[in-house]
Write an enzyme that holds these catalytic residues in place. Structure first.
Site, mmCIF file in Angstrom:
data_model
loop_
_atom_site.group_PDB
_atom_site.id
_atom_site.type_symbol
_atom_site.label_atom_id
_atom_site.label_comp_id
_atom_site.label_asym_id
_atom_site.label_seq_id
_atom_site.Cartn_x
_atom_site.Cartn_y
_atom_site.Cartn_z
ATOM 1 N N GLY A 190 0.843 -1.038 -0.049
ATOM 2 C CA GLY A 190 0.188 0.189 -0.143
ATOM 3 C C GLY A 190 0.936 1.182 -0.016
ATOM 4 O O GLY A 190 0.205 2.416 0.345
ATOM 5 N N LYS A 208 5.931 19.060 -3.785
ATOM 6 C CA LYS A 208 6.396 19.627 -2.371
ATOM 7 C C LYS A 208 7.731 20.537 -2.373
ATOM 8 O O LYS A 208 7.611 21.555 -1.723
ATOM 9 C CB LYS A 208 6.691 18.352 -1.564
ATOM 10 C CG LYS A 208 5.450 17.461 -1.318
ATOM 11 C CD LYS A 208 5.824 16.024 -0.719
ATOM 12 C CE LYS A 208 4.857 14.805 -0.883
ATOM 13 N NZ LYS A 208 4.896 13.744 -0.207
ATOM 14 N N GLY A 305 1.076 8.555 5.494
ATOM 15 C CA GLY A 305 0.139 7.750 6.235
ATOM 16 C C GLY A 305 -0.779 8.416 6.832
ATOM 17 O O GLY A 305 -0.728 9.874 7.047
#
Length: 442
Positions: A190, A208, A305
């Site tokens: 994942g 970013k 996450g």
């Protein structure tokens, strides 16, 4: 008189959105003490109303249309977690600002493309546009640049900004596996999407970096000028050679002041194994800031996450609820500089160059001659026969087979390196496209 609750509407209930709801509920008392008022989620919006998100959503008003949530009188702050540079995400943020609502977002793609305009609108309306979660997940690098380092002149900022790429390179190095095998493992765990192009191609890191460059140097966002390379061409041999030469390979986003202007680049990079950033393995992110007063500051932590990113989102919500409304990029947009961007051809530094040459007498000398013509000094040169190759077949001890020839150069310009490699190819000395990896010194 007790202040009325700060009402939050969350648009997007994926991994990060669901985690943010749970953190706000779990940290209710602590957030109230920090902000000086209660923080209450009053509205939510997502594409699938029936999906189980591990949290009771019945207490919130549901909006099928996130733009309707953004203009609702029931929210003071809109948290945009849908993603995407345009479309619904852009409409939600624009609508929220237009209706005088604060905005918290983790959407680096949106900000990289439209951040300057959105920041200008937010300033005009006197509302916050907060985006700590957009640059490095749970690492508080935005606040560090915008607030903690205000008394510093920053000369360089660089870092590991994509956990997927760092995981793949770490696995390739530790287990001796090829890129495709490690990418498949990242997808299974994942860490990588079914279509991983955005991550492994370096584009996520570039978005970013565009935000961090603006914060670090007080310049307008210019994502289009970032030089971008991904990690798809890195091989186990490159990682092995890096190790032998005292380096590790990381995908870095780098922004620095140079005589030619401000460089912005994303590419696989060799970093000394002794550096702090070389120790960062797996899905962890790291950002190093070089400045005059603090010298070198490295921030390390989870870059992705649900919980890590939601932590940054909730931190922004608490700041805004307490009344903290700062210019999104550290200074008013009217005072952001239009800095000269340094073209990649003028970048100067050391290089790792791996050539696949025919194992014949004079090849290494021919390569060295072309490098000398381009005024490139070679620090070291290594030629190895692949394991299991046949013994030399001619009287000079040469087999004629393709073998890797690895060069480490002293500081040279990108233009000089490219010129020399074109001539080496024209001489017929190489059988494959050269591998070129830039070296970032401490």
């Amino acid at each position: 008189m007790q202040a009325h609750p700060f009402r939050v509407g969350v648009a997007g209930l994926g991994t990060v959105g669901a985690a943010a709801l749970k953190i706000i509920a779990r940290q209710d008392n602590a957030l109230t003490e920090r902000a000086g008022r209660a923080i209450r989620v009053t509205a939510v919006s997502a594409r699938d109303r029936s999906r189980d998100r591990g949290h009771d959503l019945s207490r919130y008003r549901w909006f099928d249309d996130p733009v309707a949530l953004a203009r609702s009188d029931e929210v003071d702050c809109v948290v945009e977690l849908m993603g995407g540079a345009d479309g619904p995400a852009k409409a939600v943020v624009e609508t929220a600002i237009e209706h005088g609502k604060h905005v918290v977002t983790a959407n680096k793609a949106l900000l990289a493309r439209h951040g300057l305009d959105l920041a200008r609108r937010a300033e005009e309306r006197g509302v916050a546009l907060a985006f700590e979660a957009s640059a490095a997940g749970g690492i508080p690098v935005v606040k560090t640049l915008r607030e903690a380092l205000a008394g510093n002149r920053i000369t360089r900022i660089y870092g590991i900004l994509n956990g997927t790429c760092n995981y793949i390179l770490s696995r390739m190095e530790s287990d001796g596996l090829d890129f495709a095998t490690c990418l498949a493992a990242a997808q299974k765990l994942g860490y990588a999407e079914a279509d991983p192009t955005f991550d492994i191609g370096g584009f996520d890191t570039a978005h970013k970096l565009a935000l961090l460059t603006s914060l670090a140097f007080g310049t307008e966002i210019d994502a289009q000028s970032i030089y971008v390379e991904g990690i798809e061409k890195i091989t186990p041999l490159d990682l092995k050679m890096a190790d032998e030469l005292g380096f590790r390979i990381k995908l870095l986003g780098v922004a620095e002041r140079s005589e030619a202007g401000i460089e912005q680049r994303v590419h696989p990079t060799m970093v000394p194994k002794s550096s702090a950033i070389a120790q960062v393995m797996g899905v962890t992110n790291a950002v190093t800031i070089d400045a005059d007063a603090v010298r070198e500051l490295t921030l390390i932590g989870p870059g992705a996450g649900g919980d890590a990113t939601a932590s940054a989102v909730v931190s922004d919500i608490a700041d805004v609820a307490s009344g903290t409304v700062s210019p999104p990029f550290g200074r008013p947009t009217a005072r952001l500089d239009k800095a000269e961007r340094a073209p990649m051809q003028r970048h100067e530094g050391g290089y790792y160059i791996r050539l696949t040459v025919h194992d014949r007498l004079g090849v290494a000398a021919g390569v060295a001659s072309r490098m000398a013509e381009a005024r490139i000094s070679i620090e070291s040169i290594v030629q190895k026969r692949p394991a299991g190759s046949l013994p030399p077949s001619d009287k000079h001890g040469r087999s004629g087979d393709p073998v890797p020839l690895v060069l480490i150069t002293y500081a040279a310009t990108e233009a000089a390196i490219r010129e020399a490699l074109e001539k080496i190819a024209g001489d017929g000395l190489v059988s494959e496209e050269p591998q070129v990896i830039r070296i970032e010194r401490e």
